[in-house]
Design an enzyme around this catalytic site. Structure first.
Site: not given
Length: 302
Positions: A283, A99
């Site tokens: 994610h 991320d």
């Protein structure tokens, strides 16, 4: 066993988790996470013969949290990584990020290839510098309510996320997207019926304790530098990221819809060693499918 300590870097204290000996591997977390997101990778990589160090990056958990928004620019974040490697007594490291940590890892490899033996980005691919500020592009494409734009006003998202930290993290990690979202970052997410198998109640409690200590403002300040970072990195326009690289992404990661690993991204990593699509992962890739991510990292390190 992993052990924890503080390292003084660039005028702040970074809280780190480390284990093992051998070539250095630095693991950089994303938002809203901490070094605890690498809990499955740290022992496995150390056991394979590496020195693994996962910092809580500036603004997070027990690490330093400067007040000024301008203290969270990409130069500060890259400087922290380079400074950490030096303070650990090393000249180089393989830098792995997820991320936002992925963005820092790619930028460290771009700006200081002499320090980066190899670079791995998880979720976020290498991002070519665009011709216009990133928040202008996201505003035009997704509207003012897009989370990166919503995060810009100091105090607004901070208050929303800090109101009930356990709920914020539970919704962010495990919630379900609403068909008709309400305003705010969390307004578009419905409560999960149960926690996913990869996130135990004890795991969630660790994250809650860490964000209770730090709040979310430090992490949000990273987003508040997106346009500033674009201005600061003009000198690297079209520059390649030359160290050996790897990209890992969950097949169900929503980030792929707005940050694709496309031809433009591949063009700036001429030494790309592979792209790993992780089936069944969203994610939170290294937490959701730790065995797949760890094996991909070990293959790359070898």
């Amino acid at each position: 066993m992993p052990h924890q300590r503080f390292v003084r870097v660039n005028g702040i204290d970074l809280h780190i988790t480390e284990q093992g000996s051998g070539p250095l591997v630095v693991l950089l977390h994303g938002f809203p996470e901490t070094s605890y997101s690498w809990r499955r990778q740290i022992p496995a990589i150390a056991a394979a013969g590496y020195r693994v160090v996962a910092p809580d990056q500036r603004g997070y958990s027990g690490s330093g949290r400067p007040e000024g928004i301008d203290q969270y620019s990409i130069f500060h974040l890259v400087g922290d990584v380079v400074g950490l490697i030096r303070e650990l007594g090393e000249q180089q490291a393989v830098v792995v990020g997820h991320d936002w940590g992925s963005m820092v890892a790619w930028q460290t490899a771009l700006m200081r290839p002499d320090v980066v033996r190899g670079v791995v980005g998880i979720s976020v691919p290498p991002l070519p510098r665009g011709s216009r500020p990133p928040l202008t592009l996201t505003r035009e494409r997704f509207g003012e309510g897009f989370y990166q734009n919503y995060f810009q006003q100091p105090g607004v998202a901070d208050a929303e996320l800090n109101k009930d930290i356990a709920a914020t993290l539970r919704l962010t990690y495990a919630g379900v997207r609403k068909a008709e979202p309400d305003p705010g970052f969390l307004g578009g997410i419905a409560e999960p019926e149960t926690l996913p198998s990869w996130l135990t109640a004890d795991d969630l409690a660790v994250f809650v304790d860490q964000f209770t200590a730090s709040g979310f403002t430090g992490g949000l300040n990273w987003y508040r530098n997106l346009d500033r970072n674009w201005e600061l990195t003009a000198a690297w326009q079209d520059a390649p990221i030359t160290p050996p690289s790897l990209y890992i992404s969950g097949e169900e990661d929503g980030v792929r819809s707005f940050y694709p690993m496309d031809d433009a991204a591949r063009a700036i990593v001429p030494n790309l060693r592979g792209v790993v699509d992780v089936p069944g992962a969203g994610h939170w890739t290294q937490q959701e499918r730790p065995e797949v991510v760890t094996e991909a990292l070990l293959d790359f390190l070898r």
